[in-house]
Write a protein that holds these residues in place. Sequence first.
Motif, PDB file in Angstrom:
ATOM      1  N   PRO A 167      35.381   4.873  47.905  1.00 46.23           N
ATOM      2  CA  PRO A 167      35.802   5.640  49.087  1.00 46.23           C
ATOM      3  C   PRO A 167      36.899   6.654  48.812  1.00 46.23           C
ATOM      4  O   PRO A 167      36.873   7.760  49.336  1.00 46.23           O
ATOM      5  CB  PRO A 167      36.272   4.534  50.053  1.00 46.23           C
ATOM      6  N   HIS A 168      37.876   6.292  47.976  1.00 45.86           N
ATOM      7  CA  HIS A 168      38.982   7.220  47.732  1.00 45.86           C
ATOM      8  C   HIS A 168      38.595   8.348  46.783  1.00 45.86           C
ATOM      9  O   HIS A 168      39.328   9.314  46.629  1.00 45.86           O
ATOM     10  CB  HIS A 168      40.204   6.459  47.186  1.00 45.86           C
ATOM     11  N   ARG A 169      37.434   8.247  46.129  1.00 44.74           N
ATOM     12  CA  ARG A 169      36.981   9.297  45.221  1.00 44.74           C
ATOM     13  C   ARG A 169      36.036  10.277  45.902  1.00 44.74           C
ATOM     14  O   ARG A 169      35.737  11.327  45.351  1.00 44.74           O
ATOM     15  CB  ARG A 169      36.292   8.663  44.009  1.00 44.74           C
ATOM     16  N   LEU A 170      35.545   9.916  47.087  1.00 38.49           N
ATOM     17  CA  LEU A 170      34.628  10.776  47.817  1.00 38.49           C
ATOM     18  C   LEU A 170      35.260  11.094  49.166  1.00 38.49           C
ATOM     19  O   LEU A 170      35.557  10.197  49.951  1.00 38.49           O
ATOM     20  CB  LEU A 170      33.282  10.072  48.023  1.00 38.49           C
ATOM     21  N   HIS A 171      35.504  12.363  49.428  1.00 37.15           N
ATOM     22  CA  HIS A 171      36.159  12.748  50.672  1.00 37.15           C
ATOM     23  C   HIS A 171      35.389  12.190  51.865  1.00 37.15           C
ATOM     24  O   HIS A 171      34.152  12.199  51.874  1.00 37.15           O
ATOM     25  CB  HIS A 171      36.238  14.279  50.761  1.00 37.15           C
ATOM     26  N   HIS A 172      36.120  11.689  52.851  1.00 33.23           N
ATOM     27  CA  HIS A 172      35.462  10.998  53.966  1.00 33.23           C
ATOM     28  C   HIS A 172      34.516  11.918  54.739  1.00 33.23           C
ATOM     29  O   HIS A 172      33.489  11.476  55.247  1.00 33.23           O
ATOM     30  CB  HIS A 172      36.500  10.376  54.907  1.00 33.23           C
ATOM     31  N   LEU A 173      34.843  13.228  54.815  1.00 29.35           N
ATOM     32  CA  LEU A 173      33.951  14.155  55.511  1.00 29.35           C
ATOM     33  C   LEU A 173      32.655  14.348  54.724  1.00 29.35           C
ATOM     34  O   LEU A 173      31.565  14.414  55.304  1.00 29.35           O
ATOM     35  CB  LEU A 173      34.644  15.496  55.732  1.00 29.35           C
ATOM     36  N   ARG A 174      32.785  14.429  53.410  1.00 31.82           N
ATOM     37  CA  ARG A 174      31.571  14.568  52.600  1.00 31.82           C
ATOM     38  C   ARG A 174      30.727  13.302  52.699  1.00 31.82           C
ATOM     39  O   ARG A 174      29.493  13.363  52.756  1.00 31.82           O
ATOM     40  CB  ARG A 174      31.949  14.835  51.146  1.00 31.82           C
ATOM     41  N   ARG A 175      31.373  12.143  52.735  1.00 32.75           N
ATOM     42  CA  ARG A 175      30.644  10.887  52.866  1.00 32.75           C
ATOM     43  C   ARG A 175      29.864  10.860  54.186  1.00 32.75           C
ATOM     44  O   ARG A 175      28.696  10.450  54.220  1.00 32.75           O
ATOM     45  CB  ARG A 175      31.617   9.704  52.797  1.00 32.75           C
ATOM     46  N   ALA A 199      17.161   8.601  46.895  1.00 36.03           N
ATOM     47  CA  ALA A 199      17.798   7.856  45.799  1.00 36.03           C
ATOM     48  C   ALA A 199      19.090   8.530  45.339  1.00 36.03           C
ATOM     49  O   ALA A 199      20.088   7.855  45.054  1.00 36.03           O
ATOM     50  CB  ALA A 199      16.826   7.715  44.629  1.00 36.03           C
ATOM     51  N   GLN A 200      19.086   9.855  45.277  1.00 37.13           N
ATOM     52  CA  GLN A 200      20.294  10.573  44.852  1.00 37.13           C
ATOM     53  C   GLN A 200      21.407  10.438  45.877  1.00 37.13           C
ATOM     54  O   GLN A 200      22.579  10.279  45.517  1.00 37.13           O
ATOM     55  CB  GLN A 200      19.957  12.045  44.607  1.00 37.13           C
ATOM     56  N   ASP A 201      21.069  10.493  47.164  1.00 34.43           N
ATOM     57  CA  ASP A 201      22.088  10.317  48.208  1.00 34.43           C
ATOM     58  C   ASP A 201      22.655   8.905  48.171  1.00 34.43           C
ATOM     59  O   ASP A 201      23.866   8.704  48.323  1.00 34.43           O
ATOM     60  CB  ASP A 201      21.485  10.597  49.587  1.00 34.43           C
ATOM     61  N   GLU A 202      21.785   7.911  48.001  1.00 37.38           N
ATOM     62  CA  GLU A 202      22.256   6.530  47.926  1.00 37.38           C
ATOM     63  C   GLU A 202      23.177   6.332  46.736  1.00 37.38           C
ATOM     64  O   GLU A 202      24.189   5.625  46.829  1.00 37.38           O
ATOM     65  CB  GLU A 202      21.062   5.576  47.844  1.00 37.38           C
ATOM     66  N   ALA A 203      22.863   6.981  45.624  1.00 38.42           N
ATOM     67  CA  ALA A 203      23.710   6.881  44.434  1.00 38.42           C
ATOM     68  C   ALA A 203      25.071   7.522  44.682  1.00 38.42           C
ATOM     69  O   ALA A 203      26.105   6.995  44.259  1.00 38.42           O
ATOM     70  CB  ALA A 203      23.018   7.544  43.245  1.00 38.42           C
ATOM     71  N   LEU A 204      25.086   8.654  45.369  1.00 38.28           N
ATOM     72  CA  LEU A 204      26.351   9.317  45.689  1.00 38.28           C
ATOM     73  C   LEU A 204      27.258   8.417  46.516  1.00 38.28           C
ATOM     74  O   LEU A 204      28.475   8.385  46.325  1.00 38.28           O
ATOM     75  CB  LEU A 204      26.087  10.620  46.453  1.00 38.28           C
ATOM     76  N   LEU A 205      26.669   7.675  47.446  1.00 39.82           N
ATOM     77  CA  LEU A 205      27.456   6.811  48.326  1.00 39.82           C
ATOM     78  C   LEU A 205      27.897   5.532  47.632  1.00 39.82           C
ATOM     79  O   LEU A 205      29.013   5.054  47.852  1.00 39.82           O
ATOM     80  CB  LEU A 205      26.649   6.464  49.583  1.00 39.82           C
ATOM     81  N   HIS A 206      27.035   4.979  46.785  1.00 38.61           N
ATOM     82  CA  HIS A 206      27.316   3.680  46.171  1.00 38.61           C
ATOM     83  C   HIS A 206      28.125   3.784  44.891  1.00 38.61           C
ATOM     84  O   HIS A 206      28.883   2.877  44.564  1.00 38.61           O
ATOM     85  CB  HIS A 206      26.006   2.946  45.885  1.00 38.61           C
ATOM     86  N   GLU A 207      27.952   4.882  44.183  1.00 43.44           N
ATOM     87  CA  GLU A 207      28.629   5.001  42.891  1.00 43.44           C
ATOM     88  C   GLU A 207      30.016   5.601  43.004  1.00 43.44           C
ATOM     89  O   GLU A 207      30.780   5.580  42.050  1.00 43.44           O
ATOM     90  CB  GLU A 207      27.778   5.854  41.933  1.00 43.44           C
ATOM     91  N   ASN A 208      30.346   6.165  44.181  1.00 45.88           N
ATOM     92  CA  ASN A 208      31.677   6.757  44.370  1.00 45.88           C
ATOM     93  C   ASN A 208      32.495   5.858  45.274  1.00 45.88           C
ATOM     94  O   ASN A 208      32.075   5.530  46.388  1.00 45.88           O
ATOM     95  CB  ASN A 208      31.557   8.142  45.021  1.00 45.88           C
TER      96      ASN A 208
END
Length: 271
Positions: free
Chosen positions: A244-252, A233-242
């Motif tokens: 694309p330009h706010r989350l570095h593509h490598l971290r994504r 759930a936490q990983d899904e939130a990180l992907l959905h709530e950020n």
Amino acid sequence: MLVCWAVSTVMTRQNKVPVNLSTFEELDFTLALIPLWDMANHITPEQRDGQRHNGTPLVTDTAYCSKLEKLESILQADCTRAGEPVFINYGKRTDAEFLVHNGFSFAKNPNTRITKLFALNRTDSLYKKRARLLELLGVPTVGKMEFGYGEHDSGELSPHLYALSRVSVLTEDELDYYIDTVDDPLKRAELCQRRFELPTAAIPSADDLRQRQRQWLASAMETILRRYPTTVAQDEALLHENLPHRLHHLRRLLIEFRLHEKRVLHSFIED
């Protein structure tokens, strides 16, 4: 005729291209970029078949023409609409291989394989007999072992993990039986291979052993899941709530990779 391309996010490198192959005197290769491969997205046969209700996806195959000494790519269907994406298949690769070599990962990869540490329970009162049987099978009592999605019976496990998960749930009578008969190839196969259908004097029901094995695997996978610093759930939130330009593509990419691993682990718990 190709109308357009679905552009991927990564350039494939280190592609081996044959040269001077027309004479067949020797097989030589050179390294080169193949731009077409970098302009098409990956698709698996399962994904391709699943899209047939929306029309056959455009999938291109690439082959080396020895007569012309060049690569040729051919579409498997006619491109009739502008904006139609073109796909290729990178082959049967795990999530880790896609991430390292192609720079992406995708959910429900049918070929994914995960390697984790598994061990025989040393506090078990039958530990010595279990360890003895594993030794006779050539399987370590602790080590890194592979598995895929947990579908159909016990899931897709490596032979060592099949053996460890089954030996870990045998009763004392069952352990004695297999220790005495382990030289029989059929008995070894019952412990190390996916199929387990032959009832024996010690195990009248193969279904009973499969159920015990499922429970052992579910417990083992839950233990591995607890070692991650985040939940699904936490990983899904990180992907959905950020965005694309706010989350570095490598971290994504790394979060997606971690999330896919967790879903494979959960598949053994939910079966």
